[in-house]
Design a protein around this motif. Structure first.
Motif, PDB file in Angstrom:
ATOM      1  N   THR A  73       0.823  -1.213   0.000  1.00 25.67           N
ATOM      2  CA  THR A  73       0.000   0.000   0.000  1.00 25.67           C
ATOM      3  C   THR A  73       0.857   1.263   0.000  1.00 25.67           C
ATOM      4  N   VAL A  74       0.256   2.318  -0.524  1.00 27.30           N
ATOM      5  CA  VAL A  74       0.682   3.708  -0.316  1.00 27.30           C
ATOM      6  C   VAL A  74      -0.605   4.520  -0.177  1.00 27.30           C
ATOM      7  N   SER A  75      -0.492   5.753   0.265  1.00 26.79           N
ATOM      8  CA  SER A  75      -1.705   6.550   0.474  1.00 26.79           C
ATOM      9  C   SER A  75      -1.420   8.019   0.215  1.00 26.79           C
ATOM     10  N   ASP A  76      -2.509   8.791   0.080  1.00 25.01           N
ATOM     11  CA  ASP A  76      -2.416  10.240   0.012  1.00 25.01           C
ATOM     12  C   ASP A  76      -3.556  10.822   0.836  1.00 25.01           C
ATOM     13  N   SER A  77      -3.785  12.111   0.715  1.00 26.73           N
ATOM     14  CA  SER A  77      -4.776  12.767   1.562  1.00 26.73           C
ATOM     15  C   SER A  77      -6.206  12.373   1.215  1.00 26.73           C
ATOM     16  N   LYS A  78      -6.424  11.744   0.053  1.00 26.09           N
ATOM     17  CA  LYS A  78      -7.777  11.427  -0.386  1.00 26.09           C
ATOM     18  C   LYS A  78      -8.129   9.943  -0.283  1.00 26.09           C
ATOM     19  N   GLY A  79      -7.174   9.092   0.031  1.00 28.40           N
ATOM     20  CA  GLY A  79      -7.450   7.673   0.123  1.00 28.40           C
ATOM     21  C   GLY A  79      -6.170   6.865   0.081  1.00 28.40           C
ATOM     22  N   TYR A  80      -6.312   5.567  -0.209  1.00 28.40           N
ATOM     23  CA  TYR A  80      -5.101   4.740  -0.289  1.00 28.40           C
ATOM     24  C   TYR A  80      -5.207   3.758  -1.449  1.00 28.40           C
ATOM     25  N   LEU A  81      -4.020   3.303  -1.890  1.00 27.51           N
ATOM     26  CA  LEU A  81      -3.896   2.383  -3.013  1.00 27.51           C
ATOM     27  C   LEU A  81      -3.341   1.064  -2.496  1.00 27.51           C
ATOM     28  N   VAL A  82      -3.963  -0.040  -2.879  1.00 27.11           N
ATOM     29  CA  VAL A  82      -3.466  -1.361  -2.496  1.00 27.11           C
ATOM     30  C   VAL A  82      -3.215  -2.182  -3.753  1.00 27.11           C
ATOM     31  N   ASP A  83      -2.066  -2.844  -3.790  1.00 24.87           N
ATOM     32  CA  ASP A  83      -1.701  -3.737  -4.891  1.00 24.87           C
ATOM     33  C   ASP A  83      -1.420  -5.108  -4.281  1.00 24.87           C
TER      34      ASP A  83
END
Length: 634
Positions: free
Chosen positions: A444-454
């Protein structure tokens, strides 16, 4: 004649204007000589009472369109023919007066409105409920017609008193929320330790972040204070910064308009040596955050192999959306005030949130120009005025080295472990790099609007793609368009993903109580703090009860301090990456051993989930306290 009690100040006969307000939709219709100005703003979600309070001070009326039409016809039929003819001869003059008067009253009446672009069209938004009207025909700032007309209207509005007043009220509202935020007070075992926290609360009752940091440190020092009551006085002196600098930063944008931001620099403690600490440019930056960051940096520097004091600072300036020229002018204005407090033997700043290579270059260039020399350097990556070429990697790599040391004591390794990482800045990206190098599976990584999962995990090619996305100011959502096994979740955090190790690298207090519960339920056993104070006090309690081992940022984040000092003291610009990593690994090992030794000396078991947290604070505090005692009351 209709005279609203809200002070609109517009008087007109009934055939010139009918003003109707519907309380549930805040629907205002102004009819003047057959023309119509329609403003409709929806009910507020943030403040339930807003839906029942009229935007103007007019009594709500329920009238249908048919009733309005009948009333108008009735009034028209009652007028003599001469008056009707007379009214038709004066349309232009009367209309101009009404519109002009409405322009003048706009800023006073709609203080909580603002204009923004929605789907390419400038709309009037309510600052409370964030809803916009559907028509807005012929409003003075206009939002119908070509895009150029719309943007011109928006620019005119941005220069208006209405826009500036709305921004002021919004900012005042945000500051009020921060001030009113309740401070969670931990129950301490000893009254002596409690008195230290109580004194900090009494002195700085509105500085939530700083008081939270003080509580965590005092909680870790309870056994130390109980053995030596003299440390109470030492803590009282330590908790008051040596110097707090607050200054005005005026700057000019590309349109020639002047703006003013507030700058901060806190020299918290210089007992061990000159200050080192970051600069943060972020809209919510304030004195409380500057004090908390500089306090944490003081303890972190004391735990490092070098004798350094701690500092931090920054500004409430937001570099997002600004041009290079605007950022350069701001940085130069910022340094015009700060330069007199900087120097190799005073204080040298480093990168933090919102401050990268570009900002540090502008800051150093202005510092060199004003100081008249180039002694010392600001710590920044891969530019000719900085030192080690691996400076920017040091913090992220150090976090992974520290995690590897913890696992080695458990006879385990990172290879094959699922790792959850928050943030997508420099530290987070370099954590991903080194995790991949060790054979771990960062997902995962994330930003201020949500997160990304691979679910397949990131690799070096994917990290390069993520960097391109961030460099182009695109959303992490674009990643999932290329990799089908990935998914982006809006308004969510990555802590509910199944993992073995967590690396919070975004900002302070990013993990609250519910996030901590999700982490525990997801199988997390180790949490390595990449950001300063990433857990709220309630989250810390959850993790402690679940026996999740926490590596504190003041120990795990020492890598950045080490690299910065290597630049200044050894001035060797020709290290290979292997040599640099070897020095960094040795420094991280020393820090880990110091923290563990201090914890065991005061009765904490090595296997305890709090051992590293308490040990890091104890070791740092004893180092500072010893020097403070030697130097007397200064």
């Amino acid at each position: 004649m209709l005279l609203p009690s809200g002070g609109l100040g517009m008087t007109s006969t009934m055939d010139d204007m009918n003003l109707i307000q519907q309380a549930q939709r805040h629907h205002i219709v102004v009819r003047e000589l057959g023309e119509e100005i329609d403003l409709e703003i929806g009910p507020g979600d943030d403040d339930p009472s807003f839906a029942h309070n009229p935007l103007l001070g007019v009594q709500p009326q329920e009238s249908s369109a048919e009733e309005l039409s009948e009333n108008k016809q009735m009034m028209d039929s009652q007028l003599p023919n001469e008056e009707q003819d007379l009214s038709r001869t004066q349309p232009v003059k009367r209309k101009k007066k009404v519109v002009k008067r409405w322009r003048e009253e706009w800023a006073d009446t709609y203080k909580w409105a603002y204009v923004d672009v929605k789907d390419g069209t400038a709309r009037i938004f309510c600052s409370v409920c964030r809803e916009y009207g559907r028509k807005h025909r012929r409003n003075p700032y206009g939002n119908e017609g070509s895009r150029n007309m719309q943007m011109s209207a928006l620019e005119e509005h941005n220069n208006s008193l209405l826009h500036k007043e709305a921004l002021r009220l919004q900012q005042a509202s945000k500051e009020k929320i921060i001030v009113d935020k309740p401070i969670y007070v931990k129950a301490l075992m000893s009254k002596t330790a409690g008195s230290i926290v109580e004194a900090a609360l009494k002195r700085d009752p509105h500085e939530a972040e700083f008081v939270q940091s003080v509580q965590e440190v005092v909680h870790a020092l309870e056994r130390v204070i109980s053995k030596n009551s003299n440390y109470v006085n030492t803590m009282e002196r330590l908790l008051e910064p040596e110097r707090m600098i607050i200054f005005r930063v005026p700057w000019m944008d590309d349109r020639g308009e002047t703006h003013v931001n507030r700058g901060y620099r806190v020299h918290f403690n210089q007992t061990l040596g000159p200050c080192r600490g970051g600069l943060r440019f972020h809209p919510v930056m304030n004195l409380s955050i500057a004090k908390f960051l500089s306090f944490e940096q003081t303890l972190k520097n004391a735990l490092s192999p070098y004798r350094l004091g701690g500092s931090s600072g920054g500004s409430d300036f937001d570099p997002k959306g600004k041009s290079d020229s605007e950022i350069m002018r701001f940085c130069q204005s910022f340094m015009n005030e700060l330069y007199r407090y900087l120097g190799p033997d005073k204080d040298l700043p480093s990168e933090e949130m919102g401050v990268g290579t570009r900002e540090m270059g502008y800051l150093y260039g202005q510092y060199r120009r004003l100081a008249g020399h180039s002694q010392g350097s600001f710590t920044g990556p891969r530019v000719n005025w900085s030192g080690s070429s691996l400076r920017t990697e040091a913090t992220g790599y150090g976090l992974v080295f520290f995690a590897q040391l913890i696992l080695a004591d458990m006879n385990k390794e990172l290879k094959g472990l699922r790792c959850v990482v928050s943030g997508s800045g420099k530290i987070a990206m370099h954590v991903l790099e080194k995790l991949i190098a060790y054979g771990a599976l960062p997902i995962t990584v994330s930003d201020s609007k949500g997160y990304l999962v691979d679910e397949d995990g990131f690799d070096f090619m994917k990290i390069s793609f993520l960097r391109d996305i961030k460099a182009q100011h695109r959303s992490l959502r674009d990643y999932s368009k290329t990799y089908a096994r990935s998914k982006y979740y809006d308004d969510a955090k990555p802590w509910n993903e199944r993992c073995d190790v967590a690396f919070p690298c975004a900002s302070q207090n990013e993990i609250d109580q519910s996030d901590a519960i999700n982490l525990v339920n997801s199988g997390c056993r180790i949490l390595v703090e990449g950001s300063n104070m990433p857990c709220t006090p309630e989250a810390v309690d959850v993790l402690r009860r679940a026996n999740v081992l926490v590596a504190p940022s003041m120990a795990a984040g020492v890598g950045g301090v080490v690299a910065g000092e290597l630049e200044l003291k050894e001035c060797n610009l020709n290290w290979s990456p292997e040599d640099f990593e070897s020095k960094l690994q040795e420094a991280m090992k020393q820090t880990y051993q110091r923290a563990l030794k201090a914890a065991t000396d005061f009765g904490y078991q090595k296997e305890s989930p709090e051992a590293l947290v308490h040990g890091a604070v104890i070791s740092s505090f004893l180092t500072i306290a010893s020097s403070m005692a030697d130097q007397g009351c200064v």
